[in-house]
Structure formats: C-alpha cells, structure tokens
Motif scaffolding. Sequence first.
Motif, short mmCIF file in Angstrom:
data_model
loop_
_atom_site.label_atom_id
_atom_site.label_comp_id
_atom_site.label_asym_id
_atom_site.label_seq_id
_atom_site.Cartn_x
_atom_site.Cartn_y
_atom_site.Cartn_z
N LYS A 55 -10.56 -3.18 -1.46
CA LYS A 55 -10.16 -2.06 -0.59
C LYS A 55 -8.65 -2.02 -0.41
O LYS A 55 -8.03 -0.95 -0.47
N LEU B 292 -6.19 1.11 -1.57
CA LEU B 292 -5.26 1.76 -0.65
C LEU B 292 -3.84 1.75 -1.19
O LEU B 292 -3.10 2.74 -1.08
N ASN C 47 -7.38 8.47 3.69
CA ASN C 47 -8.31 8.35 4.82
C ASN C 47 -9.73 8.09 4.34
O ASN C 47 -10.50 7.33 4.96
N GLN D 161 -9.93 4.56 3.34
CA GLN D 161 -9.86 3.74 4.56
C GLN D 161 -11.22 3.69 5.26
O GLN D 161 -11.57 2.68 5.89
#
Length: 523
Positions: A77, A81, A96, A99
Amino acid sequence: MQQFNFERALVGSGKLVACQVALRGNGIESILLSYKNSTTMLVQSMTGQEKSVEAALRVCWTLNKHQKPFTDSEIVKECMLEVATALFEEKKDIINAIQSIPLSARSNTRRTELLADDNKNNLIHILQMAPCYAIAIDESCDIVDSEQMSIFVRFLDVESRVFRDELLALLPLKCKTRGEDLFKTFDDFMTKSNISYDKIVSISTDGAPAMIGKEKGFVKRIKDKNAEILSYQCIIHQTSLCGKLSTTLKEHRQFKDFLFECDSVYSDLLQYNNVRWLSKGKVIERFWSIKEEVITFLVNLDSVESKQYHKFLTNESNMLSVVFLKDILGYLNVLNTELQGQKKLICDLISSVSAFRRKLEIFEEDIKNQDFIHFPTILEYKKTPDIDCSMFLSFLSDLGEEFRKRFKDFAEIGKLSQFLKNPFEVSPTGEWIDVATKLFKLPKSSLQVEIINLQEDISLQMYKTSSTEDFWIKHVLDKYMNCKTLAIKLATMFGSTYVCETSFSKMTFLKKPIPFKINRSPP
C-alpha cells in the motif's frame, strides 16, 4: 346584485386545478430526482467499497501466490501511494481510492482465511469427483514451536483432465505426536470434509515410528479403514544412507577471517546437520576445495585438538578415504537431486534408484581394477600406483545391500513402470500383469485382452511421443478401462514426501509473528 359568472369560475377553477396538478407533478419529479440522487450516491458508495475490497483481495492473493508474509500488504500500500503521488499528483481521487483500500496485516489475515476457505471448498469438490487419489503426509515443528501435519493430495482433475498436486491441509497437532494422535487429527479432518477413505490408492510417509508402527502407527490405522491402500516410505529419505560426516572447528570466526584474508574460493566451511535435503556430498566437496587453507589455519593454532586435525589431514590414507567419499557422495547427491521436485511420477523415481544400483556394480569393478575412471578425485590425489581399496569395496558392497533392503517395497511397483511409460512394448503375459492383479485387484483376463487391443490400435500410435499423463488421460479411450484405471492409479501415486517438506520450508518463511500495537489511555 351581480350575476355569478360560472364560466369564469369554471375557467378559474380549471386553472387552479391545472396549477395544483403542475405543482404536484413538480413535487413528484423533485422527490424522484432526490431519490435517484440518493440511490446513485449509495450505489457509488457501495461500488467504491466493493472495488476497495476486491483490490485488497487481489493484493492478498498476489502475496500468497508469491509466498510473502501477510505484513507485506502494508508495504504494498505504501508503494502504491508513492507511485500514485508521483504519477497522478493532481488526481486526488486516485490517491484517496488507494488510501481507502484496507490492507492492514489483520485485514489481510482475514481475507487470506476467506480465500483459503474458498480454495478448500473448491478443492474438496473436485477431489470428490476424482476416481482415486494418493496422499503424502509428514509432520514437523514450525518456527513458533507448533507441531503441524502437512497433507498433500495428488489426483486426476476430471474437469480439466490434468493431474494435480495440492496441499489438502496443514493441521495443528495440539497433543502428542504418537501414531494415534496423528490419525485422530487426520480422521477428524476427513470426516468434516466428507472425504472417503475408499478412493485412497497409496500413502507416502517419512518412515518415522509414529507413522509406520505395526500396532498403533498412523499407516496401520488408515489401513484399518481401507486394507487395499499401498504404503511407502519416502524414496528420498531412503537414499539418506550414510552416517554423519561432521568435523567442527571451534575457532569458527577466526577461521572465516582467515579464509577472507587468503582470498579463498569459499568464505566458510559447511557444517553437516540433520536437515533432510542437505547433501553430505556438498560438505565434503567444499572441504576439499579449501583443504590447503584449512591445513594452514590448523598449523597456526596451538591446541591439542587442532594438532589432531592437522595430523589427520596430512595422512595420505586418511585423505584417500576423504576423496573416495567426495566422489561417491557426489553421485549420491546427483541421485538426491533427481528425486526432488514436484509432479514426479513414482515410476520415474524408482527408475532413478534402479539406475544408481546398477552404477554401484560398475563402481565396484572400477575400484577393483584400480582404473578410477569413475573416481576422478582419487585418480588426481593418489601418490602411489597401488593403494589398498578393501575399505572402498566394503563400503560399496554395504551401500548396494542397503539399497536392496530399503527399496524392496518399490520392487513390485517398478515392474509396472514399462506399462505406464511405454505400453506398446510390454508383453501380455509379462510379470507386470500379475503385479497389477495383486496390488490393484484388476481382472487379469481383461488386462491381457485390453493391452493387446491397445497395442494394435493404429490411432494411438501417433501419440507415442505425448507425455505419459496426456497419453492415458486424453488419448486412450474408455474401452481400455482396466488399462486406463491401472495407469491413472500409478500416475496418481506419490513416491516421496518432498512436497510436504517444501511446505514446511515455506511456512518457516511465512509464519512471522504479527506485531500488535497496544493503545494505552493516559492516566
């Protein structure tokens, strides 16, 4: 008094009604629009959540496919990002969305369990449709000192028409590891999974007492459920015939530093241990490569033990024994490597062992004649024309006898190898017919008639070069049912517990404790 104008009143009332209808229509449209907007938002919200969950499952699946720990999901993750920020800096919705993907270690663990349950159900479903299956089983202690039993199954997937080796279960052993404990754990799993004992063709174990005990062993209890199950000890374990060949140097750190200073080929000396797949031949081979460095190092030490080692290493007779072991264990190492790997037919493993036994006869003749064409290290090292080879001949004789004893259980299956690999060349009255009748309870008369018809079937001749599995599954018709049944059972059987051992190695890598943070409220 003015007269009441009904016409005008009617027109006015008509306008009023029309106005009321229009207002009501606008209200309905407004309500419908409001409902549509709220529904769209709800659908979009649900779709976004579903996509986030799907993304999390895909990450989880990929990590499991590549055998990575659950905790790596958080690193994935973080990487996503960073990539999204670099490539789509202005598109905050993408960042987003990434996220919002739930990729914590705990979430990944739960999703792995969901995927595992789904895989298990699918596996059991296709296993129940298989005509037969074989089991390889072993138990070991994992990285957190928990005893576990690894169970692999091999079977013919009738839908995709391929043989599959699959991990059936990795069961925790909460009590002792006696034969009855192993069987109870296994039997509970079989009962809950609704898997029949009647379809088991064979079972391969590591040969531990708890597995093969005559009275209370695991195999004995399984045969009580199905007496026709064939049981074998792992072929690779059977090849581990030599004793320990370990020499320990106490000054290990100094020795490594010394090799570094000498710019040696190797930076350390392998130490033999009881890891099942570690070859002793590699230990001797590395030692021989840095023998001179070892001798020099021992000279610089001033201990009684180091002097004893030095005396041993400078004795020609002792070194001849070492070089003999280097060569013969090298051959054993090649055999060991041939026997390892997945999707190996039991007949192929037996053929490799049979070939090695024949090679031992050639090795003995070579030693007797002192030609040493098969022992290049002896030929290179020996300093005198004639050497005493009695010990070498005795070793080879004992090794051959040990192979004969340990592999006698595979002798009968070995007689079926030619039938499986090349059915066009076997004799209808050959010994394999009697073995098939005895081991698999197939009718002798039908086998003989079918093998003759198969050999005369011109349409099958073009598939001689196909793989063994494809030939029997995809090309041999059901009219040769007994021959096909025999071939499928042979191709199903495990010859070793290699797949179980590799599963333990993978679990050692995967099973890392997950650090849980404890939130403490301020006093």
